[in-house]
Design an enzyme around this catalytic site. Structure first.
Site, mmCIF file in Angstrom:
data_model
loop_
_atom_site.group_PDB
_atom_site.id
_atom_site.type_symbol
_atom_site.label_atom_id
_atom_site.label_comp_id
_atom_site.label_asym_id
_atom_site.label_seq_id
_atom_site.Cartn_x
_atom_site.Cartn_y
_atom_site.Cartn_z
ATOM 1 N N ASP A 271 -5.300 -1.950 -2.666
ATOM 2 C CA ASP A 271 -6.318 -1.390 -3.563
ATOM 3 C C ASP A 271 -7.142 -2.465 -4.262
ATOM 4 O OD1 ASP A 271 -4.400 -2.335 -5.313
ATOM 5 O OD2 ASP A 271 -4.356 -0.542 -6.572
ATOM 6 N N ALA B 239 0.838 -1.207 0.000
ATOM 7 C CA ALA B 239 0.000 0.000 0.000
ATOM 8 C C ALA B 239 0.870 1.252 0.000
ATOM 9 C CB ALA B 239 -0.929 0.001 1.209
ATOM 10 N N ARG C 50 -3.753 8.336 -9.815
ATOM 11 C CA ARG C 50 -4.943 8.357 -10.669
ATOM 12 C C ARG C 50 -6.212 8.719 -9.900
ATOM 13 N NH1 ARG C 50 -3.456 2.545 -13.242
ATOM 14 N NH2 ARG C 50 -2.175 2.487 -11.348
ATOM 15 N N GLY D 105 -1.876 -6.101 -15.560
ATOM 16 C CA GLY D 105 -0.803 -6.929 -16.119
ATOM 17 C C GLY D 105 -1.430 -8.150 -16.791
ATOM 18 N N ASN E 48 -8.030 2.066 -9.080
ATOM 19 C CA ASN E 48 -6.965 3.022 -9.382
ATOM 20 C C ASN E 48 -7.501 4.429 -9.578
ATOM 21 O OD1 ASN E 48 -4.819 1.051 -9.421
ATOM 22 N ND2 ASN E 48 -5.736 0.316 -11.308
ATOM 23 N N ASN F 23 -3.565 -10.401 -14.299
ATOM 24 C CA ASN F 23 -3.023 -10.673 -12.971
ATOM 25 C C ASN F 23 -3.825 -9.880 -11.929
ATOM 26 O OD1 ASN F 23 -1.333 -11.008 -10.724
ATOM 27 N ND2 ASN F 23 0.003 -9.303 -11.367
ATOM 28 N N LYS G 291 -31.784 17.148 19.986
ATOM 29 C CA LYS G 291 -30.348 17.041 20.279
ATOM 30 C C LYS G 291 -30.184 16.861 21.776
ATOM 31 C CE LYS G 291 -27.826 20.008 21.750
ATOM 32 N NZ LYS G 291 -27.032 21.167 22.187
ATOM 33 N N ARG H 43 -30.338 14.547 16.195
ATOM 34 C CA ARG H 43 -28.913 14.849 16.351
ATOM 35 C C ARG H 43 -28.332 14.053 17.523
ATOM 36 N NH1 ARG H 43 -29.051 21.046 16.703
ATOM 37 N NH2 ARG H 43 -26.852 20.698 17.210
ATOM 38 N N ALA I 294 -47.564 21.509 19.623
ATOM 39 C CA ALA I 294 -46.995 21.832 18.310
ATOM 40 C C ALA I 294 -46.197 23.134 18.379
ATOM 41 C CB ALA I 294 -48.111 21.964 17.284
HETATM 42 C C1 UD1 Z 1 -0.459 -4.190 -10.283
HETATM 43 C C2 UD1 Z 1 0.305 -5.318 -10.992
HETATM 44 C C3 UD1 Z 1 -0.526 -5.782 -12.183
HETATM 45 C C4 UD1 Z 1 -1.887 -6.228 -11.715
HETATM 46 C C5 UD1 Z 1 -2.576 -5.166 -10.881
HETATM 47 C C6 UD1 Z 1 -3.821 -5.753 -10.228
HETATM 48 C C7 UD1 Z 1 2.695 -4.890 -10.689
HETATM 49 C C8 UD1 Z 1 3.927 -4.374 -11.322
HETATM 50 N N1 UD1 Z 1 1.591 -4.833 -11.424
HETATM 51 O O1 UD1 Z 1 -0.589 -3.124 -11.203
HETATM 52 O O2 UD1 Z 1 0.115 -6.836 -12.839
HETATM 53 O O3 UD1 Z 1 -2.682 -6.569 -12.835
HETATM 54 O O4 UD1 Z 1 -1.712 -4.686 -9.835
HETATM 55 O O5 UD1 Z 1 -4.568 -4.794 -9.535
HETATM 56 O O6 UD1 Z 1 2.742 -5.354 -9.569
HETATM 57 N N2 UD1 Z 1 2.675 -0.383 -4.338
HETATM 58 C C9 UD1 Z 1 3.652 -0.312 -3.363
HETATM 59 N N3 UD1 Z 1 4.864 0.229 -3.680
HETATM 60 C C10 UD1 Z 1 5.148 0.690 -4.926
HETATM 61 C C11 UD1 Z 1 4.137 0.622 -5.912
HETATM 62 C C12 UD1 Z 1 2.930 0.050 -5.598
HETATM 63 O O7 UD1 Z 1 3.430 -0.733 -2.224
HETATM 64 O O8 UD1 Z 1 6.268 1.161 -5.135
HETATM 65 C C13 UD1 Z 1 1.346 -0.923 -3.963
HETATM 66 C C14 UD1 Z 1 0.236 0.036 -4.299
HETATM 67 O O9 UD1 Z 1 -0.042 0.904 -3.197
HETATM 68 C C15 UD1 Z 1 -0.939 -0.891 -4.578
HETATM 69 C C16 UD1 Z 1 -0.263 -2.147 -5.123
HETATM 70 O O10 UD1 Z 1 1.091 -2.071 -4.728
HETATM 71 O O11 UD1 Z 1 -1.638 -1.234 -3.405
HETATM 72 C C17 UD1 Z 1 -0.352 -2.205 -6.652
HETATM 73 O O12 UD1 Z 1 0.246 -1.041 -7.189
HETATM 74 P P1 UD1 Z 1 -0.389 -0.259 -8.415
HETATM 75 O O13 UD1 Z 1 0.513 0.869 -8.744
HETATM 76 O O14 UD1 Z 1 -1.807 0.028 -8.182
HETATM 77 O O15 UD1 Z 1 -0.184 -1.375 -9.536
HETATM 78 P P2 UD1 Z 1 -1.078 -1.633 -10.804
HETATM 79 O O16 UD1 Z 1 -0.613 -0.734 -11.897
HETATM 80 O O17 UD1 Z 1 -2.497 -1.641 -10.464
HETATM 81 CA CA CA Z 2 -3.717 -1.089 -8.680
#
Ligand code: UD1
Ligand code: CA
Length: 464
Positions: free
Chosen positions: A99, A3, A9, A136, A224, A166, A347, A329, A376
């Site tokens: 996410d 996270a 985005r 991915g 995202n 993925n 309240k 309230r 009333a």
């Molecule tokens: C990622 C996957 C993708 C997959 C998708 C599914 C990679 C490279 N790609 O893409 O294959 O289809 O999730 O939802 O893994 N995060 C970190 N550190 C970082 C970057 C990201 O902790 O440096 C965390 C983000 O906060 C997030 C998760 O990793 O919770 C995924 O990162 P995000 O940038 O959303 O990757 P996607 O482009 O969605």
């Molecule tokens: Ca993501």
């Protein structure tokens, strides 16, 4: 759990994983799932907006270890640093994304079970999407044997056609993951260390990795941007509504009914259109709520009825009725079989069993005894411009219409007050309080002062 990403985005001042769906932040859903699996440790990797997210995480899931990602970007780096925090742990490591909020315990358990049964070093969840944009892609040799994962931004035109994606959820043997991650570079379109690269690397070195397809795309939907947030929130709500319907709740219009995951509903509750129930709201057996009602942290007793009402941190006991058009309230408590009627705001008001405030009133900082009736258009004047004061109305008191109770003041048990009274002094039990100034009628005033007006004309027709 990963996270640490920036969540660009989302275009928001609030960190992505703190955006709420069904009443709790996305990361709260994932943490609840993670902890309910009872792993030996839960670590969360944070970086962007770390402090805010960490505050939420530790307040709600204190048994979570927070790991800080350094300046090297990418999910691979995040996983690597989480692994460091696990020390020399060498069992299976589950990797979740902050996410991907709807993933359920069942799908994860299935993944872990298959991983162990197949003796794999790595396992991941994939899903086939009509629109794979942004995810991915899963690479397979001749549509069968798993080969690796390519990110959208690095994919060739032909790879972009692949619809199996993925989900971002994996189980790895800790040792195998540790060693694969050391081989991951950053030579890609985003200049990041991709976790997804370990899949190809492990397969190439002869290790066993399998991708397990699941059928329900919502379980693995990633958020995202706000469009995806809205879509997922809507779908989760639809599932919550359906689950309550199957548990014995009548919900007339599912799409306009919103129920947080934290809400509890009893059997034979009825929810009418445009009802929104939030936070720790609890609704007792047989109660009816709505239409057009929003309740947050409200306790509703059995067989109570609440219509067209906004309520916050209030209690409505068994058989009581509220609305239409009431505003409850914080600190409102309506006793059993009591009534708060149309256009009434309350309240810090404790209203006794069977007591009624039926029409057009403001009841602030008050105690109203059992069976009392408030006329009333009554205002409990609780504020002297500096301090707030309380008003006490005794049991079975009957107060007239259009009263103002100037607090602090008390009206004794069984006392009456006349219509139009301003009550500034305490009223003894059983007394009638009245203070209207004597009414004076000035005969002929309109004919003299407003000659020729419609009123004067109407008046003269009657008097002639
Ligand atoms: C990622 C996957 C993708 C997959 C998708 C599914 C990679 C490279 N790609 O893409 O294959 O289809 O999730 O939802 O893994 N995060 C970190 N550190 C970082 C970057 C990201 O902790 O440096 C965390 C983000 O906060 C997030 C998760 O990793 O919770 C995924 O990162 P995000 O940038 O959303 O990757 P996607 O482009 O969605
Ligand atoms: Ca993501």
């Amino acid at each position: 759990m990963l996270a640490a990403g920036q969540g660009t985005r989302m275009k928001s001042a609030t960190p992505k994983v703190l955006h709420e769906i069904a009443g709790i932040p996305m990361i709260g859903h994932v943490l609840a799932t993670a902890h309910s699996l009872k792993p030996s440790k839960v670590a969360v990797v944070l970086r962007h907006e770390k402090e805010q997210i960490e505050n939420y995480v530790l307040a709600h899931f204190p048994k979570t270890e927070v790991v800080t990602q350094d300046e090297i970007p990418g999910t691979g780096r995040a996983a690597e640093q989480a692994l460091e925090a696990l020390g020399d742990f060498d069992g299976d490591v589950l990797i979740l994304s902050g996410d991907v909020p709807l993933l359920d315990v069942e799908s994860i358990s299935q993944l872990v079970q298959n991983h162990q049964e197949l003796g794999s070093q790595g396992s991941l969840i994939s899903v086939v999407l009509d629109n794979p944009n942004g995810y991915g892609r899963i690479l397979r040799v001749k549509n069968s044997e798993l080969q690796g994962i390519v990110e959208q931004k690095d994919a060739s035109a032909a790879q972009l056609e692949i619809t199996e994606v993925n989900a971002g959820v994996y189980v790895f043997d800790a040792k195998a993951l540790r060693s694969a991650l050391t081989k991951v570079g950053m030579d890609n379109a985003q200049g990041e260390k991709y976790l997804t690269d370990v899949v190809g690397l492990m397969l190439a070195s002869g290790q066993k990795v399998h991708a397990q397809q699941i059928l329900d795309p919502y379980l693995v939907a990633g958020v995202n941007d706000r469009a995806q947030l809205g879509e997922i929130a809507t779908e989760l709500n639809a599932r919550i509504v359906r689950a309550w319907q199957l548990a014995g709740v009548t919900i007339q219009e599912p799409h306009s009914t919103w129920i947080d995951v934290t809400v509890q509903l009893g059997q034979d509750v009825t929810l009418l259109p445009s009802t929104r129930l939030h936070g720790l709201t609890r609704v007792g057996v047989g109660a009816a709520i709505g239409p057009d009602t929003t309740l947050r942290d409200v306790e509703v007793g059995e067989n109570a009825k609440i219509s067209r009402t906004q309520g916050d941190s209030a209690r409505v006991l068994d058989g009581a009725t509220v609305g239409p058009f009431a505003y409850l309230r914080p600190g409102t408590e309506l006793g059993a079989d009591g009534k708060i009627g149309a256009f009434v705001e309350t309240k810090n008001a404790k209203i006794g069993r069977g007591a009624k405030v039926p029409h057009l009133s403001y009841v602030g900082d008050a105690t109203i005894g059992e069976g009392a009736n408030i006329g009333a258009g009554t205002i409990f004047a609780n504020y002297d411009g500096v301090n707030k004061h309380r008003t006490e109305v005794g049991p079975h008191a009957r107060t007239g219409s259009g009263n103002v109770f100037v607090a602090p003041v008390s009206i004794g048990a069984g006392a009456y007050t006349a219509a139009g009274s301003t009550i500034r002094r305490n009223v003894e039990p059983g007394a009638l309080a009245l203070n209207p100034s004597p009414q004076k009628n000035m005969a002929g005033w309109v004919l003299e002062q407003r000659p020729g007006s419609a009123s004067a004309k109407a008046a003269s027709e009657i008097t002639e």
